[in-house]
Design a protein around this motif. Structure first.
Motif, PDB file in Angstrom:
ATOM      1  N   MET A  48       0.833  -1.202   0.000  1.00  0.00           N
ATOM      2  CA  MET A  48       0.000   0.000   0.000  1.00  0.00           C
ATOM      3  C   MET A  48       0.871   1.257   0.000  1.00  0.00           C
ATOM      4  N   ALA A  49       1.847   1.322   0.859  1.00  0.00           N
ATOM      5  CA  ALA A  49       2.708   2.505   0.937  1.00  0.00           C
ATOM      6  C   ALA A  49       3.475   2.710  -0.373  1.00  0.00           C
ATOM      7  N   PHE A  50       3.948   1.616  -0.977  1.00  0.00           N
ATOM      8  CA  PHE A  50       4.677   1.721  -2.247  1.00  0.00           C
ATOM      9  C   PHE A  50       3.796   2.314  -3.340  1.00  0.00           C
ATOM     10  N   PHE A  51       2.590   1.772  -3.497  1.00  0.00           N
ATOM     11  CA  PHE A  51       1.724   2.262  -4.566  1.00  0.00           C
ATOM     12  C   PHE A  51       1.207   3.670  -4.292  1.00  0.00           C
ATOM     13  N   PHE A  52       0.960   4.000  -3.041  1.00  0.00           N
ATOM     14  CA  PHE A  52       0.572   5.368  -2.721  1.00  0.00           C
ATOM     15  C   PHE A  52       1.699   6.327  -3.090  1.00  0.00           C
ATOM     16  N   GLY A  53       2.917   5.987  -2.711  1.00  0.00           N
ATOM     17  CA  GLY A  53       4.065   6.831  -3.054  1.00  0.00           C
ATOM     18  C   GLY A  53       4.304   6.909  -4.554  1.00  0.00           C
ATOM     19  N   LEU A  54       4.175   5.772  -5.233  1.00  0.00           N
ATOM     20  CA  LEU A  54       4.391   5.730  -6.684  1.00  0.00           C
ATOM     21  C   LEU A  54       3.395   6.616  -7.420  1.00  0.00           C
ATOM     22  N   PHE A  55       2.116   6.468  -7.106  1.00  0.00           N
ATOM     23  CA  PHE A  55       1.108   7.257  -7.808  1.00  0.00           C
ATOM     24  C   PHE A  55       1.169   8.728  -7.425  1.00  0.00           C
ATOM     25  N   GLN A  56       1.510   9.030  -6.180  1.00  0.00           N
ATOM     26  CA  GLN A  56       1.670  10.436  -5.784  1.00  0.00           C
ATOM     27  C   GLN A  56       2.846  11.069  -6.527  1.00  0.00           C
ATOM     28  N   ALA A  57       3.831  10.274  -6.916  1.00  0.00           N
ATOM     29  CA  ALA A  57       4.972  10.789  -7.682  1.00  0.00           C
ATOM     30  C   ALA A  57       4.660  10.857  -9.177  1.00  0.00           C
ATOM     31  N   LEU A  58       3.949   9.862  -9.702  1.00  0.00           N
ATOM     32  CA  LEU A  58       3.654   9.820 -11.131  1.00  0.00           C
ATOM     33  C   LEU A  58       2.650  10.888 -11.565  1.00  0.00           C
ATOM     34  N   MET A  59       1.632  11.120 -10.754  1.00  0.00           N
ATOM     35  CA  MET A  59       0.578  12.044 -11.165  1.00  0.00           C
ATOM     36  C   MET A  59       1.086  13.475 -11.384  1.00  0.00           C
ATOM     37  N   PRO A  60       1.914  14.038 -10.493  1.00  0.00           N
ATOM     38  CA  PRO A  60       2.418  15.384 -10.800  1.00  0.00           C
ATOM     39  C   PRO A  60       3.298  15.401 -12.048  1.00  0.00           C
ATOM     40  N   LEU A  61       4.005  14.305 -12.275  1.00  0.00           N
ATOM     41  CA  LEU A  61       4.841  14.205 -13.464  1.00  0.00           C
ATOM     42  C   LEU A  61       3.972  14.234 -14.724  1.00  0.00           C
ATOM     43  N   ILE A  62       2.860  13.515 -14.696  1.00  0.00           N
ATOM     44  CA  ILE A  62       1.928  13.502 -15.826  1.00  0.00           C
ATOM     45  C   ILE A  62       1.308  14.890 -16.006  1.00  0.00           C
ATOM     46  N   GLY A  63       0.845  15.492 -14.916  1.00  0.00           N
ATOM     47  CA  GLY A  63       0.253  16.830 -14.994  1.00  0.00           C
ATOM     48  C   GLY A  63       1.247  17.852 -15.517  1.00  0.00           C
ATOM     49  N   TRP A  64       2.476  17.773 -15.039  1.00  0.00           N
ATOM     50  CA  TRP A  64       3.520  18.690 -15.491  1.00  0.00           C
ATOM     51  C   TRP A  64       3.793  18.495 -16.981  1.00  0.00           C
ATOM     52  N   GLY A  65       3.880  17.237 -17.411  1.00  0.00           N
ATOM     53  CA  GLY A  65       4.164  16.949 -18.812  1.00  0.00           C
ATOM     54  C   GLY A  65       3.093  17.502 -19.741  1.00  0.00           C
ATOM     55  N   CYS A  66       1.841  17.334 -19.352  1.00  0.00           N
ATOM     56  CA  CYS A  66       0.734  17.842 -20.171  1.00  0.00           C
ATOM     57  C   CYS A  66       0.708  19.368 -20.189  1.00  0.00           C
ATOM     58  N   ALA A  67       0.860  19.980 -19.027  1.00  0.00           N
ATOM     59  CA  ALA A  67       0.744  21.440 -18.937  1.00  0.00           C
ATOM     60  C   ALA A  67       1.960  22.164 -19.497  1.00  0.00           C
ATOM     61  N   SER A  68       3.131  21.558 -19.422  1.00  0.00           N
ATOM     62  CA  SER A  68       4.332  22.259 -19.878  1.00  0.00           C
ATOM     63  C   SER A  68       4.316  22.490 -21.384  1.00  0.00           C
ATOM     64  N   THR A  69       3.512  21.713 -22.105  1.00  0.00           N
ATOM     65  CA  THR A  69       3.451  21.906 -23.550  1.00  0.00           C
ATOM     66  C   THR A  69       2.727  23.191 -23.929  1.00  0.00           C
ATOM     67  N   PHE A  70       1.843  23.693 -23.061  1.00  0.00           N
ATOM     68  CA  PHE A  70       1.140  24.927 -23.401  1.00  0.00           C
ATOM     69  C   PHE A  70       1.308  26.033 -22.364  1.00  0.00           C
ATOM     70  N   SER A  71       2.204  25.871 -21.407  1.00  0.00           N
ATOM     71  CA  SER A  71       2.371  26.889 -20.358  1.00  0.00           C
ATOM     72  C   SER A  71       2.839  28.232 -20.926  1.00  0.00           C
ATOM     73  N   HIS A  72       3.578  28.204 -22.022  1.00  0.00           N
ATOM     74  CA  HIS A  72       4.057  29.463 -22.615  1.00  0.00           C
ATOM     75  C   HIS A  72       2.918  30.329 -23.140  1.00  0.00           C
ATOM     76  N   LEU A  73       1.767  29.725 -23.393  1.00  0.00           N
ATOM     77  CA  LEU A  73       0.630  30.476 -23.917  1.00  0.00           C
ATOM     78  C   LEU A  73      -0.063  31.329 -22.853  1.00  0.00           C
ATOM     79  N   ILE A  74       0.121  30.954 -21.584  1.00  0.00           N
ATOM     80  CA  ILE A  74      -0.586  31.670 -20.516  1.00  0.00           C
ATOM     81  C   ILE A  74       0.363  32.158 -19.427  1.00  0.00           C
TER      82      ILE A  74
END
Length: 195
Positions: free
Chosen positions: A39-65
């Protein structure tokens, strides 16, 4: 963001994991190393992966705003923090009906508790974290803190049970931390541009 802010942000994000881990510990009733580590491993893994995914998606258009990116980061953190604070006032029975020893249940809980981290990853892109080197440290810290707090929550749930979970108000404190960090980001930006 400073190092201290990243650690505080990680604690704020991990409060959902911590609260669910306490409830899971109550259900486990005794220390079972394998389910606890899983449980602790998967909680830590997903808490680390999700910001990485959000950052990856948003960084492609952050220069627009980039003229309003600080407002977006503030809005995301204030919204998430406010929601956490509001949820903390709801009377909920901390005894849940789920089996924390089943991998499918753990994965669903890991995803559910990490959705907020996805939004925080978006705010990272708006705060000027433009390359992989700048995002890896915060993501690693978030994953580590989530793992540690999940293990602590499991142990506390096993040891102290439901009454302790109610008195702790972990979700409320996590929400306050996110709101304060968002406010600090906004104030610093306003002072830098208008002060």
């Amino acid at each position: 963001m400073t190092g201290l802010e990243i650690w505080l942000l990680a604690v704020g994000l991990a409060m959902d994991c911590f609260a669910i881990s306490i409830a899971s510990g109550i259900l486990l009733r005794r220390a079972l190393l394998r389910p606890m580590l899983t449980m602790a491993f998967f909680f830590g893994l997903f808490q680390a992966l999700m910001p990485l995914i959000g950052w990856g998606c948003a960084s492609t258009f952050s220069h627009l705003i980039e003229n309003i990116d600080h407002w977006i980061a503030f809005a995301i953190l204030a919204f998430l923090g406010g929601r956490m604070v509001r949820e903390s006032f709801k009377e909920a029975d901390c005894r849940q009906d789920f089996d924390p020893t089943r991998l499918r249940v753990v994965l669903v809980l890991a995803v559910a508790t990490s959705i907020d981290a996805l939004a925080v990853g978006v705010s990272f892109a708006f705060l000027g974290m433009k390359n992989w080197q700048t995002i890896l440290s915060p993501v690693g810290i978030i994953g580590f803190v989530s793992f540690v707090l999940s293990m602590a929550g499991l142990g506390l749930g096993i040891r102290f049970g439901c009454g302790f979970a109610r008195r702790l108000k972990a979700e409320r404190w996590g929400g306050v931390i996110l709101i304060l960090i968002g406010t600090k980001i906004l104030i610093e930006h306003l002072i830098q541009h208008y002060g």
